[in-house]
Design a protein around this motif. Structure first.
Motif, short mmCIF file in Angstrom:
data_model
loop_
_atom_site.label_atom_id
_atom_site.label_comp_id
_atom_site.label_asym_id
_atom_site.label_seq_id
_atom_site.Cartn_x
_atom_site.Cartn_y
_atom_site.Cartn_z
N TYR A 97 44.85 22.94 46.04
CA TYR A 97 45.94 23.73 46.60
C TYR A 97 46.62 24.47 45.45
CZ TYR A 97 45.20 20.99 50.79
OH TYR A 97 44.65 20.41 51.91
N PRO A 103 53.44 37.99 42.62
CA PRO A 103 52.61 38.89 43.43
C PRO A 103 51.62 39.68 42.59
CG PRO A 103 54.96 39.45 43.62
CD PRO A 103 54.86 38.36 42.61
N PHE A 106 48.53 37.26 42.12
CA PHE A 106 48.03 36.57 43.31
C PHE A 106 46.75 37.15 43.91
CE2 PHE A 106 48.01 34.36 47.32
CZ PHE A 106 48.41 33.10 46.91
N PRO A 107 46.57 38.49 43.92
CA PRO A 107 45.33 39.02 44.47
C PRO A 107 44.07 38.42 43.82
CG PRO A 107 46.91 40.78 44.26
CD PRO A 107 47.54 39.57 43.62
N LEU A 110 43.45 35.18 45.52
CA LEU A 110 42.90 35.38 46.86
C LEU A 110 41.40 35.68 46.79
CD1 LEU A 110 45.68 37.54 48.57
CD2 LEU A 110 44.89 35.28 49.30
N ILE A 120 42.71 26.65 48.16
CA ILE A 120 43.65 27.17 49.14
C ILE A 120 44.78 27.88 48.40
CG2 ILE A 120 45.30 26.53 50.94
CD1 ILE A 120 43.07 24.21 51.39
N PRO A 121 44.84 29.20 48.52
CA PRO A 121 45.82 29.97 47.74
C PRO A 121 47.16 30.04 48.45
CG PRO A 121 44.36 31.47 48.94
CD PRO A 121 43.99 30.07 49.37
N ILE A 122 48.21 29.57 47.77
CA ILE A 122 49.54 29.54 48.39
C ILE A 122 50.52 30.37 47.57
CG2 ILE A 122 51.43 28.04 49.13
CD1 ILE A 122 49.38 25.79 49.45
N LEU A 123 50.99 31.46 48.16
CA LEU A 123 51.96 32.32 47.47
C LEU A 123 53.35 31.75 47.74
CD1 LEU A 123 52.77 34.88 45.93
CD2 LEU A 123 52.56 36.17 48.04
N ALA A 124 53.87 31.01 46.78
CA ALA A 124 55.17 30.35 47.00
C ALA A 124 55.77 29.94 45.67
CB ALA A 124 54.97 29.12 47.89
#
Ligand SMILES: C[S@@+](CC[C@H](N)C(=O)[O-])C[C@H]1O[C@@H](n2cnc3c(N)ncnc32)[C@H](O)[C@@H]1O
Lengths: 224, 315
Positions: A97, A103, A106-107, A110, A120-124
């Protein structure tokens, strides 16, 4: 290609010649420009200690690597997934995880997860675990590399939600992002003490010189 | 009495203080629907009489139960559970990334418009200063003109800083457009399209005439041939070309700009140098093939049908 032996150093982690490597989960595909090594018909990805603090820790004499084939790993501060990709090579039947809040990077994460189905990519924001709790399950390891002053608090909070009793953590401490004025050694023991106060058992405190200047890896467990 | 509430991608669950399930509600097994539910509050109707404790304040027994066995309580297979987790994670991330990039676009557009406002004002003010200068007698207490000139100079350095900001933002947000067209022209296209993503969804032929609003309306009224270029006319390769080559160069530039916008919006790869090279090769070719002014001018008749239709609508 010349044939070398692949010697297993930890489950899923190999020495190929003088290089550290993991078995490539997606043969033929590089993640960050690393070398692909073929040994006896199996493809490995070279694991560069200058790009990954976990590789640096292993080469600095890490005593135990708490990742198994079926491990559930929570990775805080995954950036573009350099280290996370090697963990995904090791925990092939587990899950990684990956929490990252930028941001900009993040791409890439992904794109990595599109091929690697155990990621599992989680933007947080790792400081607000309740916001991603619905996506998580109980984990065997919390790996954290966020380069933030409040890193010990972030680790403790996430361990409280997601780490199973007796589960492991690995915390990459960057001395300069905690306190520029303090000697790195003092920063490491201060962070270790904060973790102890939060109910963690410290098992190793490993400076990462010469691979990473002023960094250390702190390894430990959550009390049962 | 307390009720502990928690959820995962399969649904929401409530435990009583004794650890038994009081209520639960499964979610539809579709990532889009789950993402939407997780974006809202977690309410369960039957809990009206309870003091509801969510996980916002810290982990609670309901969340712990779900995390220890995420799919068991719902009669779902592991593969189905993980398919949903991945799907929901990716969807939510993409939605957030979209929001962030829209905000950034809006800020870029504001900065660009501020820059254009400033340029217009500076033109006026500089003109005024030189007019004033012409009849100014030096000496005496110099409150008027020198103060005014200092103010204009201040605005002019603000203009430079703003231009630096737009350039920096463009290099970050749309490096391919900035590389191909220059940061300011690239930013004007984004502003005209009201965002990078909508620009990236336009065909080259549309980008080519973007900003030629008046010319397009005139064409629609049947008074003019279709416009060959909009604001990309500002590009030195078009502006500097003789009029009969401009349309062809504009077409090529529009097509390359469309590729650049798509790279910036959807891939992030930097390929502006290659695009520029291809554009320059095309310009060379146009120069070779059409060296001199065409002799016969095509007379373009007004399309009569269209004109009639227009008139009918207006009545
Ligand atoms: C040193 S880099 C990590 C490099 C990565 N661990 C690797 O080895 O491949 C630190 C990352 O943590 C991220 N980060 C910092 N604070 C964070 C937070 N509160 N939540 C999530 N990510 C964070 C940063 O955006 C950055 O990408």
């Amino acid at each position: 290609m010349e044939e070398e032996a692949a010697v297993e150093r930890f489950p899923g982690v190999y020495a190929v010649g003088d290089r550290l490597a993991t078995r490539n989960l997606i043969p033929g595909v590089r993640v960050y420009g690393e070398r692909l090594l073929a040994v006896a018909g199996v493809e490995y990805r070279a694991w560069n200690p200058r790009r990954s603090k976990l590789a640096a820790a292993i080469l600095s004499g890490l005593g135990e690597l708490p990742i198994r084939e079926d491990s559930k790993v929570l990775y805080l501060g995954a950036a573009s997934g350099t280290t996370a990709s090697h963990i995904s090579d090791i925990a092939t039947r587990g899950r990684v995880y990956c929490v990252e809040f930028s941001p900009r990077v993040f791409p890439s994460l992904l794109a990595l997860a599109e091929l690697r189905h155990n990621i599992i990519p989680i933007l947080a924001d790792a400081r607000r675990p309740h916001l991603y709790a619905p996506l998580l399950e109980e984990c065997d390891l919390v790996y954290q590399d966020v380069a933030q002053p409040e890193q010990a608090a972030i680790l403790l909070e996430n361990a409280r939600y997601f780490l199973k009793p007796g589960g492991f953590f690995m915390l990459a401490v960057k001395a300069r992002s905690v306190d520029i004025a303090m000697a790195p050694r003092d920063v490491y023991s201060q962070e270790a003490q904060r973790l102890r106060d939060g109910g963690m058992e410290i098992r190793e405190l490993l400076p990462l010189e010469p691979h990473e200047k002023d960094h250390a890896m702190v390894v430990g467990r959550k009390e049962r | 009495m307390r009720a502990y509430l928690a959820r995962n991608v399969l649904g929401v669950i409530a435990l009583g203080e004794d650890g038994r399930i009081i209520d639960r509600e499964p979610y539809p097994r579709e990532p889009g629907a789950v993402a939407e539910r997780l974006g809202q509050g977690a309410g369960l109707e039957r809990l009206e009489d309870y003091e509801v404790v969510t996980e916002e304040e810290g982990p609670n027994p309901a969340g712990e139960m779900l995390r220890r066995d995420p799919w068991g309580a719902w009669g779902v297979e592991a593969a189905e559970y993980y398919r949903l987790v991945r799907g929901v994670a990716v969807l939510t991330a993409n939605a957030k990334l979209g929001e962030v990039s829209q905000e950034r676009d809006r800020e870029l557009i504001q900065a660009l418009q501020a820059l254009q406002d400033l340029e217009e004002s500076l033109n006026l003010l500089t003109e005024r200063a030189s007019e004033w200068q012409a009849l100014h007698r030096p000496g005496g207490a110099d409150e008027g003109l020198p103060g005014f000139v200092r103010g204009v100079e201040g605005l002019s350095s603000l203009r430079e800083r703003l231009e630096g900001y737009v350039t920096g933002t463009m290099e970050e947000v749309a490096p391919n457009l900035a590389g191909l067209l220059g940061p300011l022209l690239g930013a004007r296209l984004i502003a005209e399209a009201k965002g990078l993503e909508s620009l990236a969804r336009m065909p080259g032929s549309r980008i080519q005439v973007l900003g030629a609003r008046r010319a397009i309306f005139q064409h629609m009224r049947g008074r003019q041939p279709p416009p060959k270029y909009g604001i990309i006319f500002q590009h030195p390769l078009i502006k500097g070309a003789p009029w009969w080559q401009r349309g062809k160069i504009a077409r090529s530039l529009g097509a390359k700009a469309a590729i650049a916008a798509r790279l910036d919006a959807f891939s992030g790869e930097y390929l502006a140098e290659g695009l520029k090279e291809r554009l320059e090769r095309r310009v060379e070719e146009v120069r070779r093939k059409y060296p001199s002014e065409p002799k016969r001018l095509r007379i373009i008749k007004r399309p009569k049908v269209e004109k009639k239709r227009w008139k009918r609508k207006r009545r």
